[in-house]
Write an enzyme that holds these catalytic residues in place. Structure first.
Site, mmCIF file in Angstrom:
data_model
loop_
_atom_site.group_PDB
_atom_site.id
_atom_site.type_symbol
_atom_site.label_atom_id
_atom_site.label_comp_id
_atom_site.label_asym_id
_atom_site.label_seq_id
_atom_site.Cartn_x
_atom_site.Cartn_y
_atom_site.Cartn_z
ATOM 1 N N HIS A 106 0.884 -1.159 0.000
ATOM 2 C CA HIS A 106 0.000 0.000 0.000
ATOM 3 C C HIS A 106 0.926 1.214 0.000
ATOM 4 C CE1 HIS A 106 -2.370 -3.004 2.305
ATOM 5 N NE2 HIS A 106 -3.416 -2.481 1.710
ATOM 6 N N ASP A 109 2.483 2.012 3.255
ATOM 7 C CA ASP A 109 3.365 1.011 3.869
ATOM 8 C C ASP A 109 4.802 1.416 3.590
ATOM 9 O OD1 ASP A 109 1.068 -0.515 4.266
ATOM 10 O OD2 ASP A 109 1.439 -1.797 2.515
ATOM 11 N N GLU A 273 -8.715 -13.670 -1.823
ATOM 12 C CA GLU A 273 -8.045 -13.937 -0.544
ATOM 13 C C GLU A 273 -8.771 -15.058 0.201
ATOM 14 O OE1 GLU A 273 -6.513 -10.676 1.675
ATOM 15 O OE2 GLU A 273 -6.946 -11.620 3.596
ATOM 16 N N HIS A 276 -10.961 -14.033 3.150
ATOM 17 C CA HIS A 276 -12.136 -13.271 2.719
ATOM 18 C C HIS A 276 -13.216 -14.217 2.194
ATOM 19 C CE1 HIS A 276 -9.534 -9.418 1.909
ATOM 20 N NE2 HIS A 276 -9.420 -9.873 3.138
ATOM 21 N N ASP A 301 -4.480 -13.765 -2.586
ATOM 22 C CA ASP A 301 -3.886 -13.381 -1.316
ATOM 23 C C ASP A 301 -3.937 -14.613 -0.420
ATOM 24 O OD1 ASP A 301 -3.227 -10.841 -2.024
ATOM 25 O OD2 ASP A 301 -4.401 -9.839 -0.477
ATOM 26 N N ASP A 312 -10.956 -11.820 10.408
ATOM 27 C CA ASP A 312 -9.892 -11.930 9.417
ATOM 28 C C ASP A 312 -8.550 -12.073 10.137
ATOM 29 O OD1 ASP A 312 -8.741 -11.918 6.956
ATOM 30 O OD2 ASP A 312 -9.028 -9.779 6.564
ATOM 31 N N ASP A 344 -0.639 -12.492 2.169
ATOM 32 C CA ASP A 344 -1.313 -11.468 2.969
ATOM 33 C C ASP A 344 -1.583 -12.094 4.339
ATOM 34 O OD1 ASP A 344 -2.636 -9.323 3.930
ATOM 35 O OD2 ASP A 344 -4.158 -9.216 2.363
HETATM 36 C C1 XUL Z 1 -7.534 -6.610 4.072
HETATM 37 C C2 XUL Z 1 -6.692 -6.989 2.924
HETATM 38 C C3 XUL Z 1 -5.845 -5.921 2.341
HETATM 39 C C4 XUL Z 1 -5.699 -6.009 0.860
HETATM 40 C C5 XUL Z 1 -4.971 -4.851 0.234
HETATM 41 O O1 XUL Z 1 -8.310 -7.623 4.584
HETATM 42 O O2 XUL Z 1 -6.686 -8.122 2.516
HETATM 43 O O3 XUL Z 1 -4.609 -5.957 2.965
HETATM 44 O O4 XUL Z 1 -5.053 -7.175 0.488
HETATM 45 O O5 XUL Z 1 -5.512 -3.629 0.557
HETATM 46 CO CO CO Z 2 -5.648 -9.089 1.012
#
Ligand code: XUL
Ligand code: CO
Length: 441
Positions: A106, A109, A273, A276, A301, A312, A344
């Site tokens: 990001h 970061d 992800e 998620h 991710d 999460d 991630d």
């Molecule tokens: C949050 C997440 C983020 C994204 C990028 O749950 O996964 O870190 O991967 O913004």
């Molecule tokens: Co992510």
């Protein structure tokens, strides 16, 4: 400039070798052999493992009940630019010792956000120049960049979907700068995770208007990046909730519908992800299958949630059985389109040693590798594919075939059913399928 900065942060740890499953060395790969060819590609090509800047170099283990526990040396400089350079040195040292080829970030970061937009931009371009030099000749590439439009309190009501246009404009400025940084670092893709793009209560929310704003915002970002010569893919990273009660990119099916509705389907794909997917009450392989069916399996991710709680937790992958099921879908879809596997994931709050970061990434890569090997063997040597195909054999000839070709109407189905009489049960054989997975792990 060398990959190692002035200082070595991970002293006593060298390049992580592949030693095979007989090895007892905790700092060696047991299954991930970057050069090993599986299903026509090397493991490194299949996965393009990436280290997530935010978890690995910015997170310090804070949770809602207490501050960080991890006191790492690159985090100690007071001056933001010095701290950013130390972090970049630590990042490049770590990634090269892991033998990985990619990282993701990001905007903030890389360097702490400044007190004004102009100062933030000055800092960002300073650190981007520094990282550009570090990248040079290192073999380490940027898998994707993104903008953090969710941490700053100004985004508490959303970024692109904020009811206040001034906040939308501010988010636009930030995304522009993050796209500039991604392009300057030769980034392969650009990600949108809409952390606060959603709502806490529908009572105070005009959902239709917010969705239109999000569609327009993404269109503007795409047009800007393309005008700057960006050739990569944009990814949407779906997540159903957290931080918002309801997020607009709930899951792959929702995000794909949204992209189609707003005419963004040719430039955007999914970044899926694991945790998620779980929060959306899906399995990871379900989300991969949905994206693959739409031709939008872009990136991943990698992490995992926790079965005993519902948030999460971003733990490193370690479940071979589940990941093997995911790798079956991954291989059958022909892999990822442009993306890679970004860890991630974060070490636990009470993992406070530098080597814990290595153990975490080694375990994650080994789990993926083991799952890939198993999935490839299942596809190439077991009855799995044939058994599944057999379930659909009635569509391969006769009336079933005509149905798939669009040659029948509803009255035809009626006539066929009437002449058929009662239908014999056909087993779905789920336990047999599950046993095949187990046999090949
Ligand atoms: C949050 C997440 C983020 C994204 C990028 O749950 O996964 O870190 O991967 O913004
Ligand atoms: Co992510």
């Amino acid at each position: 400039m060398t990959i190692l900065g002035d200082k070595e942060y991970f002293k006593g740890i060298g390049e992580i070798p592949y030693e095979g499953k007989g090895s007892d060395n905790p700092l060696a790969f047991k299954y991930y052999d970057a050069k090993k060819v599986v299903a026509g590609k090397t493991m490194a090509e299949h996965f393009k493992f990436a280290v997530a800047y935010w978890h690995t170099f910015c997170g310090q283990g804070a949770d809602p009940f207490g501050p960080g526990t991890q006191d790492f040396e690159w985090d100690r400089a007071g001056d933001p630019m010095r701290a950013a350079r130390d972090k970049a040195d630590a990042a490049f040292e770590f990634i090269s010792k892991m033998g990985f080829g990619h990282f993701c970030f990001h905007d903030f970061d890389l360097v702490a956000e400044g007190p004004t937009l102009a100062e933030s931009e000055r800092r960002l371009s300073g650190i981007v120049d520094y990282i550009k030099q570090k990248k040079n000749g290192s073999g380490i590439e940027l898998l994707w960049g993104t903008a953090n439009c969710f941490s700053n309190p100004r985004y508490m009501n959303g970024a692109a979907t904020n009811p206040d246009f001034d906040v939308v404009a501010r988010a636009g400025a930030q995304v522009k700068m993050a796209i500039d940084a991604t392009i300057a670092l030769n980034g392969e893709n650009y990600v949108f995770w809409g952390g606060r793009e959603g709502y806490m209560s529908l009572l105070n929310t005009d959902m239709g208007r917010e969705l239109d704003h999000m569609g327009r915002f993404l269109e503007m970002a795409r047009d800007y990046a393309r005008a700057q010569g960006f050739k990569g893919t944009f990814f949407i990273e779906p997540k159903p909730m957290e931080p918002m009660k309801h997020q607009y990119d709930f899951d792959c099916a929702t995000a794909i519908g949204f992209l189609n509705q707003y005419g963004l389907q040719d430039d955007f794909k999914m970044n899926i992800e694991v945790n998620h997917a779980t929060l959306a009450q899906h399995t990871f392989q379900h989300e991969i299958a949905v994206a693959a069916k739409a031709g939008m399996l872009g990136s991943m991710d990698a992490n995992r949630g926790d079965y005993q709680n519902g948030w999460d937790t971003d733990q490193f992958p370690n479940n071979v059985m589940e990941l093997t099921e995911a790798m079956l879908v991954f291989l059958e879809a022909g892999g990822l389109q442009g993306g890679g596997v970004n860890f991630d994931a974060k070490i636990r709050r009470n993992s406070t040693d530098l080597e814990d970061i290595f153990h975490a990434h080694i375990g994650g890569a080994d789990t993926f590798a083991r799952a890939l090997i198993a999935a490839d063997a299942i596809i190439s040597s077991s009855r799995y594919a044939q058994l599944r195909e057999n379930r659909y054999a009635s569509f391969d000839t006769g009336k079933g075939r005509q149905f798939e070709q669009g040659k029948l109407d509803l009255k035809d189905l009626y006539d066929i059913a009437e002449s058929n009489g009662e239908i014999a049960a056909k087993s779905g054989k789920q336990e047999l399928f599950e046993n095949i997975i187990n046999q090949y792990i």
